[in-house]
Design an enzyme around this catalytic site. Structure first.
Site, mmCIF file in Angstrom:
data_model
loop_
_atom_site.group_PDB
_atom_site.id
_atom_site.type_symbol
_atom_site.label_atom_id
_atom_site.label_comp_id
_atom_site.label_asym_id
_atom_site.label_seq_id
_atom_site.Cartn_x
_atom_site.Cartn_y
_atom_site.Cartn_z
ATOM 1 N N CYS A 34 0.734 -1.108 -0.113
ATOM 2 C CA CYS A 34 0.078 0.673 -0.029
ATOM 3 C C CYS A 34 0.788 1.342 0.102
ATOM 4 O O CYS A 34 2.335 1.010 -0.056
ATOM 5 C CB CYS A 34 -1.207 0.251 1.430
ATOM 6 S SG CYS A 34 -2.236 -1.230 0.863
ATOM 7 N N GLY A 61 -1.177 0.974 -5.106
ATOM 8 C CA GLY A 61 -2.584 -0.081 -4.539
ATOM 9 C C GLY A 61 -3.590 0.525 -5.437
ATOM 10 O O GLY A 61 -3.781 1.979 -5.393
ATOM 11 N N ASN A 135 0.933 0.698 5.347
ATOM 12 C CA ASN A 135 1.626 -0.041 4.307
ATOM 13 C C ASN A 135 2.560 -1.521 5.283
ATOM 14 O O ASN A 135 3.967 -1.121 5.943
ATOM 15 C CB ASN A 135 2.355 0.262 3.519
ATOM 16 C CG ASN A 135 3.621 -0.413 2.709
ATOM 17 O OD1 ASN A 135 4.067 -0.277 3.019
ATOM 18 N ND2 ASN A 135 3.721 -1.374 2.551
ATOM 19 N N GLY A 136 1.992 -2.762 5.148
ATOM 20 C CA GLY A 136 2.607 -4.093 5.634
ATOM 21 C C GLY A 136 1.408 -4.940 5.618
ATOM 22 O O GLY A 136 0.492 -4.243 5.728
ATOM 23 N N CYS A 274 12.687 -4.477 2.449
ATOM 24 C CA CYS A 274 12.545 -5.636 1.654
ATOM 25 C C CYS A 274 12.699 -4.879 0.211
ATOM 26 O O CYS A 274 12.653 -4.387 -0.729
ATOM 27 C CB CYS A 274 10.680 -5.494 1.394
ATOM 28 S SG CYS A 274 9.831 -6.266 -0.530
ATOM 29 N N TYR A 280 11.085 -3.814 -7.951
ATOM 30 C CA TYR A 280 9.704 -3.559 -8.367
ATOM 31 C C TYR A 280 8.782 -2.584 -8.223
ATOM 32 O O TYR A 280 8.443 -2.032 -8.737
ATOM 33 C CB TYR A 280 9.291 -5.244 -8.432
ATOM 34 C CG TYR A 280 7.822 -5.487 -9.691
ATOM 35 C CD1 TYR A 280 7.614 -4.786 -10.287
ATOM 36 C CD2 TYR A 280 6.894 -6.168 -8.511
ATOM 37 C CE1 TYR A 280 6.909 -5.075 -10.870
ATOM 38 C CE2 TYR A 280 5.414 -6.372 -9.296
ATOM 39 C CZ TYR A 280 5.184 -5.144 -10.465
ATOM 40 O OH TYR A 280 3.931 -5.152 -10.765
ATOM 41 N N SER A 321 8.059 -2.480 -16.224
ATOM 42 C CA SER A 321 9.394 -2.788 -15.009
ATOM 43 C C SER A 321 10.775 -3.921 -15.657
ATOM 44 O O SER A 321 11.566 -3.551 -14.351
ATOM 45 C CB SER A 321 9.159 -3.203 -13.850
ATOM 46 O OG SER A 321 8.461 -4.189 -14.206
ATOM 47 N N ASP A 383 12.849 -9.039 -17.537
ATOM 48 C CA ASP A 383 11.719 -8.459 -16.625
ATOM 49 C C ASP A 383 12.348 -9.091 -15.383
ATOM 50 O O ASP A 383 13.205 -9.609 -15.227
ATOM 51 C CB ASP A 383 10.634 -9.993 -17.756
ATOM 52 C CG ASP A 383 9.461 -9.620 -16.830
ATOM 53 O OD1 ASP A 383 9.216 -8.569 -16.063
ATOM 54 O OD2 ASP A 383 8.366 -9.879 -16.872
ATOM 55 N N ASP A 384 11.566 -8.375 -14.312
ATOM 56 C CA ASP A 384 11.844 -8.749 -13.537
ATOM 57 C C ASP A 384 12.245 -9.252 -12.555
ATOM 58 O O ASP A 384 12.472 -10.008 -11.066
ATOM 59 C CB ASP A 384 11.279 -7.111 -12.406
ATOM 60 C CG ASP A 384 9.870 -7.312 -12.390
ATOM 61 O OD1 ASP A 384 9.306 -8.133 -12.010
ATOM 62 O OD2 ASP A 384 8.766 -6.698 -13.608
ATOM 63 N N CYS A 420 5.127 -14.293 0.535
ATOM 64 C CA CYS A 420 5.642 -12.920 1.604
ATOM 65 C C CYS A 420 4.076 -12.707 2.631
ATOM 66 O O CYS A 420 3.275 -13.464 2.479
ATOM 67 C CB CYS A 420 5.546 -11.701 1.490
ATOM 68 S SG CYS A 420 5.872 -10.563 2.230
ATOM 69 N N CYS A 471 15.000 -8.081 3.920
ATOM 70 C CA CYS A 471 14.930 -9.148 3.728
ATOM 71 C C CYS A 471 14.343 -9.990 1.925
ATOM 72 O O CYS A 471 14.432 -8.909 1.841
ATOM 73 C CB CYS A 471 12.827 -8.564 4.332
ATOM 74 S SG CYS A 471 11.808 -10.125 4.189
ATOM 75 N N CYS A 474 11.572 -14.338 0.504
ATOM 76 C CA CYS A 474 10.781 -14.884 -0.795
ATOM 77 C C CYS A 474 11.560 -14.962 -1.810
ATOM 78 O O CYS A 474 11.246 -15.896 -2.615
ATOM 79 C CB CYS A 474 9.694 -13.662 -2.079
ATOM 80 S SG CYS A 474 10.442 -12.280 -2.286
#
Length: 499
Positions: A34, A61, A135-136, A274, A280, A321, A383-384, A420, A471, A474
């Site tokens: 977000c 978002g 956000n989180g 993150c 991205y 991206s 691509d990312d 995640c 972090c 993922c």
């Protein structure tokens, strides 16, 4: 304002419109977190500045947007489903007066995509109403809800964001002031949270102990220095604010007429930003570590070229991206960069279903090929990330249909093998293609001549920062914040099957 919408205000009470629209979509990318925004600027039109701040953070978002403003003890709030430009207009913004504002643009990670769950989340206290933008994602929502229920708290939504707001309100109602109540509430919360919180007395900006999600401070200098909070620096740029610094992990900043005060509330903060924010999620023009993310993404592409060069006639990125990494790959490898896909940036969402023929033609509502560029060419497409592989397969088919003789895919991040739990909406593990298939199997499934991912070590190396300060769960499954077993079971399906 639509005929069935209304906006009214009562002294000391927050009023917001509710509706029942619901949007469902399943793209082949991790969904953004977000976006949060806030500012204290009595001389300014705070609602309008917040609108533009959210507009710049729209990529974080697209489900709903909301703004709450404070004028003394009076709180004004408007939130609705849709993009920022769809939710607000001049008439609505004029009805949001105040000296400070809190804004939010949402993608749901906890709680359904419904208007009632749109933010800012509001909670009444003995000191007035607070408005919270989050956000989180918390990982201890079950325990927190049980604790708040014991205290007699009533819930209006299904979001963890409301729980944080209600936890603060509960602490205020126990006799504490805003700052002490907030810090006590944060001690009840486990997980990722970057927060902007409005109160009748001032504005707070907060990051969790690990600082997993970003939050920055900016200044507006129009005679008197005023302070702005935003998820990214692009939210500052659009309103003419200057980047000052990041809110630190485990820090609370308190913004009032007296200026900005800092409180380091966490016992042992340990930065774990993150890494996907850098790869991205965040906009390429946003600053992290004193440079734009565009520069970092160029280096990802350069490192990718070092690790997985292949002879080709053309390097291209998946817009938008994948483009910076593709340019970096081209610079390092010497393979010319070009555009082979054009993105329709105005496609939006539609409830009109495409025909079966359109479905079979794949991605062309969003991306279309340049046949004269691609015909007879050996192509490297950058691509990312790959999550499910469905879009990648369609892109590869489109490139071959346009005349590409070879298609080699290069990914500027490692394989996504774990979900995640910290504010990014990823699939359960069995839906992540790299968790269930080898690189060779994915190569075959998406129809490329070769596939290569950037190494985990290479991704961290080109940050130029301490690799332990990110972090990257993922990619590795190494979660910096402990995940309760019941939460793990909801997403880590493959690990559960091995037990």
């Amino acid at each position: 304002m639509m005929p069935n919408q209304s906006l009214s205000f009562e002294q000391g009470n927050p009023i917001s419109y509710q509706d029942q629209n619901d949007f469902h979509h399943l793209p082949d990318k991790p969904e953004e977190a977000c976006g949060v925004f806030g500012l204290y600027a009595p001389e300014e039109d705070v609602a309008k500045l917040t609108y533009f701040g959210l507009y710049a953070l729209q990529h974080r978002g697209q489900e709903s947007a909301g703004i709450a403003t404070f004028e003394g003890d009076q709180v004004y709030c408007y939130k609705d489903m849709g993009l920022v430009s769809q939710v607000f207009n001049n008439d609505i913004l004029r009805k949001l007066p105040g000296t400070l504002a809190v804004g939010h643009t949402r993608y749901s990670t906890t709680g359904s995509s419904l208007k009632v769950n749109a933010q800012p989340a509001l909670a009444k206290t003995r000191l007035g109403t607070l408005a919270l933008a989050h956000n989180g994602n918390l990982v201890n929502t079950v325990e927190l809800r049980q604790e708040l229920t014991k205290r007699g708290v009533n819930f209006n939504t299904t979001t963890d964001s409301e729980m944080i707001a209600l936890a603060i309100a509960s602490e205020v109602d126990s006799g504490k002031d805003w700052l002490k109540a907030a810090i006590s509430a944060f001690e009840l919360c486990t997980g990722a949270y970057s927060l902007v919180i409005g109160t009748p007395e001032g504005l707070m900006g907060v990051r969790d102990t690990n600082g997993i999600r970003p939050l920055v401070i900016g200044t507006l200098n129009e005679g008197t220095t005023r302070y702005v909070l935003a998820s990214e620096t692009c939210g500052l740029d659009i309103i003419g604010a200057e980047y000052l610094r990041d809110v630190e992990p485990g820090e609370l900043v308190w913004i009032t007429e007296d200026g900005l005060a800092s409180f380091h509330w966490a016992q042992k903060p340990a930065r774990k930003l993150c890494i996907f924010e850098m790869i991205y999620f965040a906009r390429p023009d946003s600053l992290m570590h004193d440079e734009t993310l565009y520069s970092y993404r160029l280096r990802l592409g350069e490192q990718l070229a070092v690790e997985s060069y292949v002879e080709a006639d053309l390097v291209m990125g998946v817009p938008d991206s994948g483009v910076p990494a593709a340019i970096g790959f081209s610079r390092k490898s010497g393979v010319p960069y070009g555009e082979g896909l054009i993105k329709n940036r105005y496609v939006g969402r539609t409830f009109i279903q495409p025909t079966q023929h359109m479905r079979e033609s794949g991605i062309r509502m969003k991306l279309n090929t340049l046949k004269d560029v691609l015909t007879g060419k050996r192509v490297i497409i950058v691509d990312d990330s790959i999550v499910r592989g469905t879009t990648s397969r369609k892109i590869v088919k489109a490139l071959r249909d346009a005349g590409a003789t070879e298609v080699h895919m290069r990914i500027s991040s490692p394989p996504v093998t774990h979900p995640c739990f910290y504010g990014i909406d990823t699939d359960t593990q069995d839906q992540l293609i790299a968790a269930t298939k080898s690189v060779k199997d994915i190569e075959k499934q998406i129809g490329v001549d070769s596939l290569a991912y950037l190494s985990w070590e290479g991704m961290l190396k080109v940050t130029g920062e301490n690799p332990n300060s990110f972090c990257s769960a993922c990619f590795t499954g190494d979660y910096p914040i402990s995940i309760p077993e019941d939460v793990k079971r909801s997403k880590l399906i493959l690990e559960n099957a091995k037990i």
